[in-house]
Design an enzyme around this catalytic site. Structure first.
Site, mmCIF file in Angstrom:
data_model
loop_
_atom_site.group_PDB
_atom_site.id
_atom_site.type_symbol
_atom_site.label_atom_id
_atom_site.label_comp_id
_atom_site.label_asym_id
_atom_site.label_seq_id
_atom_site.Cartn_x
_atom_site.Cartn_y
_atom_site.Cartn_z
ATOM 1 N N SER A 119 43.835 30.016 31.639
ATOM 2 C CA SER A 119 44.096 30.292 33.050
ATOM 3 C C SER A 119 44.927 29.155 33.624
ATOM 4 O O SER A 119 44.607 27.980 33.405
ATOM 5 C CB SER A 119 42.785 30.437 33.825
ATOM 6 O OG SER A 119 43.035 30.692 35.193
ATOM 7 N N HIS A 123 50.590 24.588 41.933
ATOM 8 C CA HIS A 123 50.983 24.389 43.326
ATOM 9 C C HIS A 123 52.005 23.256 43.341
ATOM 10 O O HIS A 123 51.752 22.169 42.818
ATOM 11 C CB HIS A 123 49.775 24.040 44.183
ATOM 12 C CG HIS A 123 48.739 25.119 44.227
ATOM 13 N ND1 HIS A 123 48.929 26.293 44.916
ATOM 14 C CD2 HIS A 123 47.501 25.198 43.661
ATOM 15 C CE1 HIS A 123 47.862 27.054 44.782
ATOM 16 N NE2 HIS A 123 46.985 26.420 44.027
ATOM 17 N N HIS A 133 50.768 31.833 38.968
ATOM 18 C CA HIS A 133 49.474 32.044 38.309
ATOM 19 C C HIS A 133 49.708 32.804 37.013
ATOM 20 O O HIS A 133 50.564 33.699 36.943
ATOM 21 C CB HIS A 133 48.556 32.859 39.229
ATOM 22 C CG HIS A 133 47.431 33.530 38.506
ATOM 23 N ND1 HIS A 133 47.440 34.880 38.203
ATOM 24 C CD2 HIS A 133 46.266 33.050 38.004
ATOM 25 C CE1 HIS A 133 46.328 35.197 37.571
ATOM 26 N NE2 HIS A 133 45.605 34.110 37.435
ATOM 27 N N ASN A 135 47.277 34.130 33.386
ATOM 28 C CA ASN A 135 46.118 34.041 32.497
ATOM 29 C C ASN A 135 46.184 35.149 31.464
ATOM 30 O O ASN A 135 46.761 36.215 31.706
ATOM 31 C CB ASN A 135 44.792 34.095 33.273
ATOM 32 C CG ASN A 135 44.440 35.477 33.749
ATOM 33 O OD1 ASN A 135 43.867 36.270 33.005
ATOM 34 N ND2 ASN A 135 44.787 35.790 34.995
ATOM 35 N N THR A 136 45.617 34.867 30.308
ATOM 36 C CA THR A 136 45.382 35.890 29.297
ATOM 37 C C THR A 136 44.004 35.630 28.713
ATOM 38 O O THR A 136 43.561 34.474 28.636
ATOM 39 C CB THR A 136 46.439 35.879 28.175
ATOM 40 O OG1 THR A 136 46.461 34.599 27.537
ATOM 41 C CG2 THR A 136 47.821 36.193 28.709
ATOM 42 N N ARG A 137 43.333 36.683 28.285
ATOM 43 C CA ARG A 137 41.952 36.518 27.857
ATOM 44 C C ARG A 137 41.521 37.658 26.932
ATOM 45 O O ARG A 137 42.126 38.739 26.923
ATOM 46 C CB ARG A 137 41.023 36.490 29.069
ATOM 47 C CG ARG A 137 41.111 37.748 29.926
ATOM 48 C CD ARG A 137 40.395 37.628 31.250
ATOM 49 N NE ARG A 137 40.577 38.817 32.071
ATOM 50 C CZ ARG A 137 41.607 39.012 32.882
ATOM 51 N NH1 ARG A 137 42.552 38.077 32.981
ATOM 52 N NH2 ARG A 137 41.715 40.115 33.593
ATOM 53 N N HIS A 167 60.482 38.928 37.046
ATOM 54 C CA HIS A 167 60.099 40.271 36.634
ATOM 55 C C HIS A 167 60.855 40.731 35.381
ATOM 56 O O HIS A 167 60.305 41.499 34.577
ATOM 57 C CB HIS A 167 60.305 41.257 37.781
ATOM 58 C CG HIS A 167 59.176 41.284 38.761
ATOM 59 N ND1 HIS A 167 58.099 42.128 38.617
ATOM 60 C CD2 HIS A 167 58.939 40.551 39.883
ATOM 61 C CE1 HIS A 167 57.249 41.933 39.608
ATOM 62 N NE2 HIS A 167 57.737 40.976 40.398
ATOM 63 N N HIS A 197 42.035 42.010 53.805
ATOM 64 C CA HIS A 197 41.715 41.628 55.175
ATOM 65 C C HIS A 197 42.925 41.071 55.916
ATOM 66 O O HIS A 197 42.910 40.958 57.144
ATOM 67 C CB HIS A 197 40.557 40.613 55.196
ATOM 68 C CG HIS A 197 40.856 39.314 54.518
ATOM 69 N ND1 HIS A 197 40.701 39.117 53.170
ATOM 70 C CD2 HIS A 197 41.293 38.123 55.013
ATOM 71 C CE1 HIS A 197 41.018 37.875 52.855
ATOM 72 N NE2 HIS A 197 41.384 37.250 53.958
#
Length: 297
Positions: A119, A123, A133, A135-137, A167, A197
């Site tokens: 992960s 910043h 960001h 991540n691979t899992r 992209h 939100h």
């Protein structure tokens, strides 16, 4: 029928560590190369590496990993690259949620799980350089295995060129395995990284996938590797294009406000944050994604 997949699990865990090593080396090289422009007169940033452990109720070994964090660099204000391999028994709440989400039988008879992954969250010092960001899992239970991950770009000041080039790399990784993956996983990222939100997206997207099990472990692992290997070619050109761009107080203010938005998402919606805290992993490693400074209006 139980699927132990012990050699495959080891291969996945080893590869996540290899990818971590490649990214850490590339980011430190980027720090060394920042010899002019803002903050070039301060020492090049270096990762501080800490071993992490997952707690368990009975005190037995439950896995862990490496938390690698760089703070206050020339290019990176804070970047973390974590790898972990954890295992044990799912909590009763996690068993119910997982059985429902993946259409599994009741996991109470054998609640074992194993999970490994990488992960990364970066910043940046310069507000013109996008945060990112990735991540691979891999996740395993006796009832099956699944891969997940992706990468997404999170600028506070958007540049269409950066969005497009990022992209392109994500699509190439997808197209090399299944022509349907990019449209599907791009749409999934747009939905997943949406802050309900606030009624807005967290960034400019990328790809996101979860619960990937086509029945061919090797093919799914190869795709996951392709996503991880696409990260540096996707992100480093964005950094190179923006890292020497002058910024002012208004730019920095926009960055700090955006970081508040990023923090809201990770604390309210992010699956990885919830899973890490619910399974008693090191909270500092789980919350590594939070920015060093943020503000709210």
């Amino acid at each position: 029928m139980q699927q132990e997949l012990a050699p495959e699990r080891q291969r996945a865990s080893d590869w996540f560590r290899t990818l971590r090593d490649q990214i850490v080396a590339a980011f430190e090289h980027l720090e060394d190369g920042q010899t002019d422009g803002p903050l070039s007169d301060q020492p090049a940033g270096r990762f501080e590496v800490t071993r992490t452990k997952r707690g368990s109720d009975n005190g037995e070994e439950a896995g862990g990993g490496l938390m690698s964090v760089m703070r206050g660099g020339r290019v990176f204000e804070k970047v973390g690259v974590n790898v972990s391999t954890v295992f044990g028994d799912l909590s009763p709440q996690a068993r119910v949620a997982m059985a429902a989400r993946r259409d599994l039988p009741n996991l109470a008879d054998d609640p074992r799980f194993w999970a490994s992954g990488i992960s990364l969250v970066a910043h940046m010092q310069n507000p013109h350089v996008p945060a990112v960001h990735m991540n691979t899992r891999m996740f395993w239970t006796p009832h099956g295995w699944w891969f997940g991950g992706g990468a997404d770009l999170n600028p506070c000041i958007e540049y269409n060129e950066d969005t497009a080039s990022f992209h392109v790399q994500m699509q190439a990784a997808c197209d090399s395995h299944d022509p349907s993956y990019y449209d599907r996983f791009k749409a999934w990222a747009d939905e997943y990284f949406y802050i309900k939100h606030r009624k807005r997206a967290r960034g400019v997207g990328g790809i996101f996938y979860d619960d990937l099990n086509t029945g061919d472990w090797a093919a799914d692992f190869a795709f996951t590797k392709a996503v991880g290997e696409a990260f540096l070619p996707a992100y480093l050109p964005c950094v190179d294009r923006r890292r020497l761009t002058p910024w002012d107080e208004a730019d920095k203010d926009a960055q700090l406000v955006y970081r508040g938005l990023y923090a809201e998402y990770n604390l309210v919606y992010d699956r990885g944050t919830k899973f890490g805290l619910e399974t008693s992993h090191d909270p500092d490693a789980v919350l590594m994604s939070l920015p060093p400074l943020a503000k709210w209006r």
